[in-house]
Design a protein around this motif. Structure first.
Motif, short mmCIF file in Angstrom:
data_model
loop_
_atom_site.label_atom_id
_atom_site.label_comp_id
_atom_site.label_asym_id
_atom_site.label_seq_id
_atom_site.Cartn_x
_atom_site.Cartn_y
_atom_site.Cartn_z
N GLY A 1 0.81 -1.21 0.00
CA GLY A 1 0.00 0.00 0.00
C GLY A 1 0.84 1.27 0.00
O GLY A 1 0.53 2.23 -0.70
N ALA A 2 1.93 1.26 0.79
CA ALA A 2 2.81 2.43 0.82
C ALA A 2 3.48 2.66 -0.53
O ALA A 2 3.61 3.81 -0.98
CB ALA A 2 3.85 2.25 1.92
N GLU A 3 3.88 1.57 -1.20
CA GLU A 3 4.52 1.72 -2.50
C GLU A 3 3.52 2.17 -3.55
O GLU A 3 3.85 2.99 -4.44
CB GLU A 3 5.16 0.39 -2.90
CG GLU A 3 5.95 0.44 -4.20
CD GLU A 3 7.19 1.30 -4.13
OE1 GLU A 3 7.89 1.42 -5.16
OE2 GLU A 3 7.47 1.87 -3.06
N ILE A 4 2.29 1.68 -3.49
CA ILE A 4 1.26 2.12 -4.43
C ILE A 4 0.99 3.61 -4.25
O ILE A 4 0.87 4.36 -5.23
CB ILE A 4 -0.03 1.30 -4.23
CG1 ILE A 4 0.16 -0.13 -4.76
CG2 ILE A 4 -1.21 1.97 -4.93
CD1 ILE A 4 -1.04 -1.03 -4.53
N ALA A 5 0.92 4.07 -3.00
CA ALA A 5 0.68 5.49 -2.75
C ALA A 5 1.83 6.35 -3.28
O ALA A 5 1.61 7.42 -3.86
CB ALA A 5 0.48 5.72 -1.26
N ARG A 6 3.07 5.88 -3.09
CA ARG A 6 4.23 6.65 -3.57
C ARG A 6 4.24 6.73 -5.09
O ARG A 6 4.45 7.82 -5.67
CB ARG A 6 5.51 5.99 -3.06
CG ARG A 6 6.78 6.77 -3.40
CD ARG A 6 8.02 6.01 -2.94
NE ARG A 6 8.29 4.85 -3.78
CZ ARG A 6 9.03 4.92 -4.89
NH1 ARG A 6 9.55 6.07 -5.29
NH2 ARG A 6 9.25 3.83 -5.61
N LEU A 7 4.02 5.62 -5.75
CA LEU A 7 4.04 5.61 -7.21
C LEU A 7 2.86 6.39 -7.80
O LEU A 7 2.99 7.03 -8.84
CB LEU A 7 4.02 4.17 -7.72
CG LEU A 7 5.27 3.34 -7.41
CD1 LEU A 7 5.05 1.88 -7.81
CD2 LEU A 7 6.50 3.90 -8.11
N THR A 8 1.72 6.34 -7.13
CA THR A 8 0.56 7.09 -7.61
C THR A 8 0.82 8.59 -7.57
O THR A 8 0.46 9.32 -8.50
CB THR A 8 -0.68 6.75 -6.78
OG1 THR A 8 -0.96 5.35 -6.89
CG2 THR A 8 -1.89 7.53 -7.26
N GLU A 9 1.46 9.06 -6.51
CA GLU A 9 1.79 10.48 -6.42
C GLU A 9 2.77 10.89 -7.51
O GLU A 9 2.64 11.96 -8.11
CB GLU A 9 2.37 10.78 -5.03
CG GLU A 9 2.72 12.24 -4.81
CD GLU A 9 1.51 13.16 -4.94
OE1 GLU A 9 1.71 14.34 -5.30
OE2 GLU A 9 0.38 12.71 -4.70
N LEU A 10 3.76 10.04 -7.78
CA LEU A 10 4.70 10.34 -8.87
C LEU A 10 3.98 10.36 -10.21
O LEU A 10 4.31 11.17 -11.09
CB LEU A 10 5.83 9.30 -8.88
CG LEU A 10 6.81 9.33 -7.70
CD1 LEU A 10 7.80 8.18 -7.81
CD2 LEU A 10 7.55 10.66 -7.65
N ALA A 11 3.01 9.47 -10.39
CA ALA A 11 2.26 9.43 -11.66
C ALA A 11 1.45 10.70 -11.84
O ALA A 11 1.39 11.26 -12.94
CB ALA A 11 1.36 8.20 -11.68
N ARG A 12 0.83 11.18 -10.79
CA ARG A 12 0.00 12.39 -10.90
C ARG A 12 0.83 13.62 -11.21
O ARG A 12 0.36 14.55 -11.87
CB ARG A 12 -0.77 12.59 -9.60
CG ARG A 12 -1.89 11.58 -9.41
CD ARG A 12 -2.52 11.68 -8.03
NE ARG A 12 -3.61 10.73 -7.86
CZ ARG A 12 -4.18 10.45 -6.70
NH1 ARG A 12 -3.75 11.06 -5.59
NH2 ARG A 12 -5.16 9.58 -6.63
N THR A 13 2.06 13.67 -10.72
CA THR A 13 2.93 14.82 -10.97
C THR A 13 3.80 14.63 -12.21
O THR A 13 4.60 15.51 -12.53
CB THR A 13 3.83 15.08 -9.75
OG1 THR A 13 4.58 13.89 -9.44
CG2 THR A 13 2.99 15.45 -8.54
N GLY A 14 3.66 13.49 -12.91
CA GLY A 14 4.42 13.26 -14.12
C GLY A 14 5.89 13.01 -13.89
O GLY A 14 6.71 13.28 -14.76
N LYS A 15 6.26 12.47 -12.73
CA LYS A 15 7.67 12.28 -12.39
C LYS A 15 8.09 10.81 -12.38
O LYS A 15 9.16 10.47 -11.87
CB LYS A 15 7.97 12.91 -11.03
CG LYS A 15 7.79 14.43 -11.02
CD LYS A 15 8.11 15.01 -9.65
CE LYS A 15 7.96 16.52 -9.65
NZ LYS A 15 8.23 17.11 -8.32
N LEU A 16 7.27 9.93 -12.91
CA LEU A 16 7.65 8.52 -12.97
C LEU A 16 8.77 8.33 -13.99
O LEU A 16 8.73 8.89 -15.09
CB LEU A 16 6.45 7.66 -13.37
CG LEU A 16 5.42 7.37 -12.28
CD1 LEU A 16 4.21 6.69 -12.90
CD2 LEU A 16 6.00 6.50 -11.19
N SER A 17 9.77 7.56 -13.61
CA SER A 17 10.86 7.26 -14.53
C SER A 17 10.45 6.09 -15.43
O SER A 17 9.55 5.31 -15.09
CB SER A 17 12.12 6.90 -13.75
OG SER A 17 11.95 5.68 -13.04
#
Length: 481
Positions: free
Chosen positions: A372-388
Motif C-alpha cells: 500500500g505504501a509503495e502504491i501510494a508513492r508511485l501514484t503520487e509520482l504518476a500524478r505529478t508526471g515524475k515517474l521514470s
C-alpha cells in the motif's frame, strides 16, 4: 575565448527514439552550470528533465515547446567558458556621420547568431543578455561600409530563437506552468493565452479544467457578440432558411507520447495474444470489515491506512504463488513459455497525461502495508508526471481497479508482454444469499483476462476462484502469510 558546443538530445533508454519538448527551463543568453536541467521532455514512458553536460552561456535553442525531436537531434548550443552573456552591440551612428571608423568592436561577440537581413548585408543578434526579458530581443546591426567580406557559410541546423515574453505569469516570473502538453496543445488550438489564466492546481499549475473554462468563456463571448451587432439591429443566431450550416472541422490529435505508446502496446496485445476472460461475483463484506479492523487497530497515529487495492494486491501475490502459470510471458521467437521467478505487480493509474501502469517491484516479498505504501508513492509520482521509465516497465502481472470509475465489470486488454490481468469492479451493496437468507451485502465483480497460450480455463478459473475466496473469507490468506 569561449568555445561553442552543441548539446544533442541524449538516448533516454528503454529503446526510446524520440521525445516531445514540454517546457524549456532556460532562455537564450542564460548562464547554465554543468548537469543543470535545461529542458523538460515527454517520452513514450515518462516526463523527464534533461540536464546539460556543459557549463556556459546558452547561445541557441532548437525546437519549440510541443515539437517532437528524435534522439541525437540538437537541443541547444552553449558557449563553454563564458561566465556572462555577450554584451549588446553599440547603437548605430547618427545619419550623416562617417562609418569608416568602425572598429573590430563591431564583430559579433561569442554566442551571437548571425544571419542576413532582407538585403543580405546585415547581422542579427539573437537573445543576448540575462537581464529583463524585454532586453532579450532581436536587434539589427548597422551595415558595414567598405569591402564586403565573403559570405559566411550557412550552418545546417538553424537555431530556433524563442523570445521570452515580458511580464509576469500568474504573479511570478518564468514559463507557464501547465500540467501536460495535451493541455498546452488544446490552448493553442483554441487560441487561449495561457499567461492570462490562473491555474487551479498546486502552485498555480494550469489544468485542463482551467483551459476548458477559458474556452467556454470565449465561446459565450463570441455568441453574445453575434447576437447584437455594434451600431445595428439584433442579429439572429440561427442560419437563414435554405442556407446550409458550415460543417464543423474534425479535431486531429497526434498519437504520440504516452498516448501513442499505449496505443502501440494495446494494438500489439490484441494482435499477438489470444486472450479469454472469466469473471465471478464475490461477497466483499468480510474483506471490508477486516480492513476496517486493521485500520482501527493502528490507531490515529499508527501509520498509513491499508487500502482495498493493497489488500487485493496482496491476494493476487498469494494467488500467483499457487498458480505461477499466470506470472509468465511467451517468447514467440523461441516458442516457449517463460515462467518468471518474482512478481512485479503493475497497477493501472489514470492521470492527466493518460493511462499509466506503475510497477511495484518484488510484490511477492511485501505485506499489504508495504504494498500500500509503495502504491501510494508511485501514484503520487504518476500524478505529478515524475515517474521514470524504469518505474513503468518490467511488470509481470497487472491489477486494474476500474471500480473507481463506478464500473461493475470489464474485459481489459492484457498489458503486453504479460499473461494476465485482474479487473476489479466497484464494491456496492446488493441483495445476496448469505447463510441461507437474503441479505444486503457488499458485492464486487472480479474479472480475469488471460493469455490462453500459457494456461487453460481450469487454471484461470482456479486462480479467480481463489481470489474470490480470499475476498469472501480473508482468513484464507493466513495460510500464506
Amino acid at each position: 575565448m569561449a568555445q561553442v558546443l552543441e548539446f544533442k538530445l541524449p538516448d533516454l533508454g528503454e529503446g526510446l527514439t524520440e521525445a516531445e519538448i514540454v517546457r524549456w527551463l532556460v532562455e537564450v543568453g542564460d548562464v547554465v552550470a554543468i548537469d543543470q536541467p535545461v529542458v523538460e521532455v515527454e517520452t513514450a514512458k515518462a516526463m523527464v528533465e534533461v540536464p546539460c553536460p556543459y557549463g556556459g552561456v546558452v547561445t541557441a535553442r532548437f525546437g519549440e515547446e510541443g515539437s517532437e525531436l528524435p534522439v541525437g537531434a540538437p537541443l541547444l548550443t552553449v558557449a563553454v567558458g563564458a561566465t556572462e552573456a555577450p554584451a549588446p552591440p553599440a547603437p548605430s551612428a547618427a545619419p550623416g556621420s562617417s562609418a569608416s571608423g568602425a572598429s573590430s568592436a563591431d564583430a559579433p561577440a561569442a554566442g551571437e547568431s548571425s544571419a542576413g537581413s532582407e538585403s543580405g548585408s546585415g547581422n542579427v543578434l539573437v537573445g543576448y543578455g540575462t537581464g529583463a526579458p524585454a532586453a532579450r530581443r532581436r536587434r539589427i546591426r548597422p551595415e558595414r561600409v567598405g569591402t564586403p567580406a565573403a559570405p559566411a557559410p550557412v550552418p545546417e541546423p538553424v537555431p530556433v530563437a524563442v523570445p521570452a515574453v515580458a511580464g509576469e505569469v500568474n504573479g511570478r516570473q518564468g514559463p507557464v506552468a501547465v500540467v501536460s502538453p495535451l493541455v498546452r496543445r488544446l490552448a493553442r488550438q483554441h487560441e487561449i493565452d495561457l499567461r492570462r489564466l490562473t491555474g487551479s492546481g498546486p502552485d498555480g499549475l494550469i489544468l485542463r479544467a482551467d483551459v476548458d473554462s477559458a474556452i467556454r468563456r470565449a465561446e459565450e463571448a463570441a455568441r453574445a457578440q453575434t447576437r447584437t451587432a455594434p451600431d445595428g439591429p439584433a442579429v439572429a443566431e440561427a442560419p437563414t432558411a435554405g442556407a446550409a450550416a458550415p460543417a464543423a472541422a474534425a479535431e486531429r490529435i497526434p498519437l504520440r507520447g504516452v498516448r501513442g505508446a499505449v496505443a502501440d502496446k494495446l494494438s500489439r496485445s490484441r494482435s499477438e495474444i489470444p486472450d479469454a476472460t472469466c469473471w465471478v461475483d464475490a461477497d466483499a463484506t468480510e474483506l471490508m470489515a477486516a480492513r476496517a479492523a486493521m485500520n482501527a487497530a493502528s490507531g490515529p497515529s499508527g501509520g498509513p491506512k491499508v487500502s482495498v487495492l493493497a489488500l487485493l494486491a496482496r491476494i493476487c501475490t498469494a494467488a500467483l504463488a499457487r498458480y505461477p502459470e499466470l506470472n509468465s510471458t511467451v517468447d514467440t521467437a523461441a516458442r516457449e513459455i517463460v515462467r518468471l521467478p518474482g512478481v512485479h505487480l503493475g497497477f493501472a493509474a489514470q492521470t492527466e497525461r493518460g493511462l499509466v501502469v506503475p510497477v511495484v517491484r518484488d510484490a511477492h516479498t511485501r505485506n499489504a502495508e508495504s504494498i500500500g505504501a509503495e502504491i501510494a508513492r508511485l501514484t503520487e509520482l504518476a500524478r505529478t508526471g515524475k515517474l521514470s521509465p524504469a518505474q513503468l516497465t518490467g511488470g509481470t502481472f497487472t491489477l486494474n481497479n476500474y471500480g473507481v470509475f463506478g464500473v461493475d465489470g470489464s474485459t481489459p486488454i492484457i498489458n503486453h508482454p504479460e499473461a494476465a490481468m485482474l479487473g476489479v469492479g466497484r464494491i456496492m451493496p446488493k441483495p445476496w444469499v448469505h447463510n441461507g437468507e437474503l441479505a444486503v451485502r457488499q458485492v464486487v465483480q472480479l474479472s480475469l483476462t488471460f493469455d490462453h497460450r500459457v494456461c487453460d480455463g481450469g487454471t484461470a478459473g482456479g486462480f479467480l476462484r481463489y481470489v474470490a475466496d480470499c475476498v469472501e473469507q480473508p482468513a484464507v490468506l493466513l495460510r500464506t502469510l
